[in-house]
Design a protein around this motif. Structure first.
Motif, mmCIF file in Angstrom:
data_model
loop_
_atom_site.group_PDB
_atom_site.id
_atom_site.type_symbol
_atom_site.label_atom_id
_atom_site.label_comp_id
_atom_site.label_asym_id
_atom_site.label_seq_id
_atom_site.Cartn_x
_atom_site.Cartn_y
_atom_site.Cartn_z
ATOM 1 N N PHE A 59 15.163 47.955 51.223
ATOM 2 C CA PHE A 59 15.749 46.922 50.365
ATOM 3 C C PHE A 59 15.724 47.352 48.898
ATOM 4 O O PHE A 59 16.701 47.129 48.165
ATOM 5 C CB PHE A 59 14.965 45.619 50.537
ATOM 6 N N ALA A 60 14.627 47.982 48.478
ATOM 7 C CA ALA A 60 14.509 48.412 47.075
ATOM 8 C C ALA A 60 15.601 49.407 46.718
ATOM 9 O O ALA A 60 16.214 49.318 45.647
ATOM 10 C CB ALA A 60 13.128 49.025 46.835
ATOM 11 N N TYR A 61 15.880 50.352 47.620
ATOM 12 C CA TYR A 61 16.950 51.313 47.338
ATOM 13 C C TYR A 61 18.303 50.613 47.231
ATOM 14 O O TYR A 61 19.082 50.860 46.300
ATOM 15 C CB TYR A 61 17.039 52.403 48.412
ATOM 16 N N HIS A 62 18.594 49.753 48.214
ATOM 17 C CA HIS A 62 19.887 49.073 48.211
ATOM 18 C C HIS A 62 20.078 48.229 46.955
ATOM 19 O O HIS A 62 21.182 48.171 46.404
ATOM 20 C CB HIS A 62 20.020 48.198 49.459
ATOM 21 N N MET A 63 19.030 47.573 46.492
ATOM 22 C CA MET A 63 19.164 46.737 45.310
ATOM 23 C C MET A 63 19.302 47.570 44.038
ATOM 24 O O MET A 63 19.989 47.175 43.101
ATOM 25 C CB MET A 63 17.967 45.789 45.201
ATOM 26 N N LEU A 64 18.661 48.738 44.006
ATOM 27 C CA LEU A 64 18.857 49.651 42.877
ATOM 28 C C LEU A 64 20.311 50.116 42.842
ATOM 29 O O LEU A 64 20.950 50.136 41.776
ATOM 30 C CB LEU A 64 17.919 50.841 42.998
ATOM 31 N N ALA A 65 20.828 50.483 44.017
ATOM 32 C CA ALA A 65 22.221 50.917 44.107
ATOM 33 C C ALA A 65 23.174 49.789 43.747
ATOM 34 O O ALA A 65 24.151 49.983 43.012
ATOM 35 C CB ALA A 65 22.517 51.425 45.525
ATOM 36 N N PHE A 66 22.868 48.579 44.212
ATOM 37 C CA PHE A 66 23.762 47.454 43.940
ATOM 38 C C PHE A 66 23.687 47.032 42.470
ATOM 39 O O PHE A 66 24.694 46.598 41.898
ATOM 40 C CB PHE A 66 23.412 46.258 44.836
ATOM 41 N N PHE A 67 22.519 47.162 41.863
ATOM 42 C CA PHE A 67 22.380 46.876 40.431
ATOM 43 C C PHE A 67 23.313 47.788 39.633
ATOM 44 O O PHE A 67 24.048 47.338 38.744
ATOM 45 C CB PHE A 67 20.919 47.084 40.009
ATOM 46 N N PHE A 68 23.299 49.070 39.966
ATOM 47 C CA PHE A 68 24.168 50.040 39.294
ATOM 48 C C PHE A 68 25.635 49.739 39.578
ATOM 49 O O PHE A 68 26.478 49.769 38.675
ATOM 50 C CB PHE A 68 23.814 51.453 39.771
ATOM 51 N N PHE A 69 25.942 49.420 40.837
ATOM 52 C CA PHE A 69 27.311 49.094 41.232
ATOM 53 C C PHE A 69 27.820 47.877 40.473
ATOM 54 O O PHE A 69 28.967 47.850 40.011
ATOM 55 C CB PHE A 69 27.360 48.839 42.741
ATOM 56 N N THR A 70 26.970 46.856 40.323
ATOM 57 C CA THR A 70 27.365 45.639 39.616
ATOM 58 C C THR A 70 27.668 45.921 38.155
ATOM 59 O O THR A 70 28.650 45.418 37.602
ATOM 60 C CB THR A 70 26.254 44.576 39.722
ATOM 61 N N LEU A 71 26.826 46.721 37.519
ATOM 62 C CA LEU A 71 27.047 47.048 36.105
ATOM 63 C C LEU A 71 28.392 47.737 35.907
ATOM 64 O O LEU A 71 29.124 47.440 34.953
ATOM 65 C CB LEU A 71 25.924 47.950 35.586
ATOM 66 N N ARG A 72 28.727 48.651 36.804
ATOM 67 C CA ARG A 72 29.961 49.407 36.633
ATOM 68 C C ARG A 72 31.204 48.599 37.001
ATOM 69 O O ARG A 72 32.239 48.704 36.340
ATOM 70 C CB ARG A 72 29.912 50.696 37.458
ATOM 71 N N THR A 73 31.130 47.801 38.049
ATOM 72 C CA THR A 73 32.318 47.093 38.508
ATOM 73 C C THR A 73 32.597 45.824 37.707
ATOM 74 O O THR A 73 33.759 45.444 37.539
ATOM 75 C CB THR A 73 32.202 46.721 39.996
ATOM 76 N N MET A 74 31.560 45.155 37.220
ATOM 77 C CA MET A 74 31.773 43.921 36.461
ATOM 78 C C MET A 74 31.984 44.180 34.971
ATOM 79 O O MET A 74 32.252 43.256 34.213
ATOM 80 C CB MET A 74 30.612 42.959 36.662
ATOM 81 N N LYS A 75 31.877 45.424 34.589
ATOM 82 C CA LYS A 75 32.074 45.767 33.184
ATOM 83 C C LYS A 75 33.471 45.383 32.709
ATOM 84 O O LYS A 75 33.645 44.872 31.598
ATOM 85 C CB LYS A 75 31.838 47.268 32.979
#
Length: 232
Positions: A174-190
């Motif tokens: 879960f920790a890995y997926h949330m780290l990846a999703f945190f990064f994904f959110t920053l880039r896509t919602m920018k």
């Protein structure tokens, strides 16, 4: 039955823009596979800009290309399937009688309602943030729902691992997926909050507040995802 179908369509259009909704389901098999890979492994992706449709006459922008033609476009197919999968996985977890819990048909309805409620809360938080930060460009609600729904891919991985592995393994995944999703959110919602740096309409302090909100919203989604996993 055919006449009932056609009479139902105008009524549906009163509440949902079917034409816009179709855009988010215009996907292909290759898009779905590559999009899931992008959400799970976003760190090596270099291009996050969405592709646009331009008029053949004057070259003016006429909207964005559909998901089938643009990997960076948001879609509703993956989030919907991920939420359905989450509900079924929770049912399997309860049916496995792990931790002494037993399956109940009502649990499926409760789980589905909780997932939809979480998405609705995230939508309202993003809309409120855009209003308070005076974001002038239109932020489509379906874009937000789609981007928030991708976190269920990581949630599903954690819930699946709960059935087979110890909690140490579960929360490592879960920790890995949330780290990846945190990064994904920053880039896509920018693109929703931050215009091009050359746009002088947004002053530096205002842009900085939007950056803080974007980080805060990405963290907020991580907390919501943890709640979804921890609740089951």
């Amino acid at each position: 039955m055919l006449s009932d179908r056609f009479s139902f369509t105008p009524q549906l259009n009163r509440y949902v823009n079917v034409t816009k909704l179709k855009y988010y389901f215009n996907v292909s098999n290759s898009y779905v596979f590559n999009k899931i890979a992008l959400v799970v492994f976003p760190f090596r992706n270099k291009h996050w800009t969405r592709l646009v449709n331009r008029s053949e006459q004057d070259g003016q922008m006429e909207g964005y290309k559909p998901p089938r033609e643009d990997l960076n476009a948001p879609d509703m197919y993956i989030p919907v399937m991920a939420i359905v999968t989450y509900v079924l996985l929770v049912g399997m977890l309860l049916g496995s009688n792990k931790d002494g819990r037993t399956f109940s048909p009502d649990a499926l309805g409760t789980t589905a309602s909780s997932a939809i409620f979480f998405i609705a809360v995230e939508l309202m938080v993003m809309k409120l943030g855009c209003y308070l930060l005076n974001v002038q460009n239109e932020v489509p609600s379906l874009d937000i729902i789609s981007l928030c729904g991708y976190k269920f891919l990581g949630v599903n991985s954690a819930v699946t691992s709960k059935i087979f592995f110890s909690y140490k393994v579960v929360y490592s995944i879960f920790a890995y997926h949330m780290l990846a999703f945190f990064f994904f959110t920053l880039r896509t919602m920018k693109y929703l909050l931050l215009p091009d740096a050359s746009d002088t309409a947004v002053i530096v302090p205002q842009r900085q507040r939007r950056v803080y909100f974007l980080f805060g919203f990405a963290l907020f989604q991580t907390v919501m995802a943890f709640t979804l996993v921890y609740a089951v």
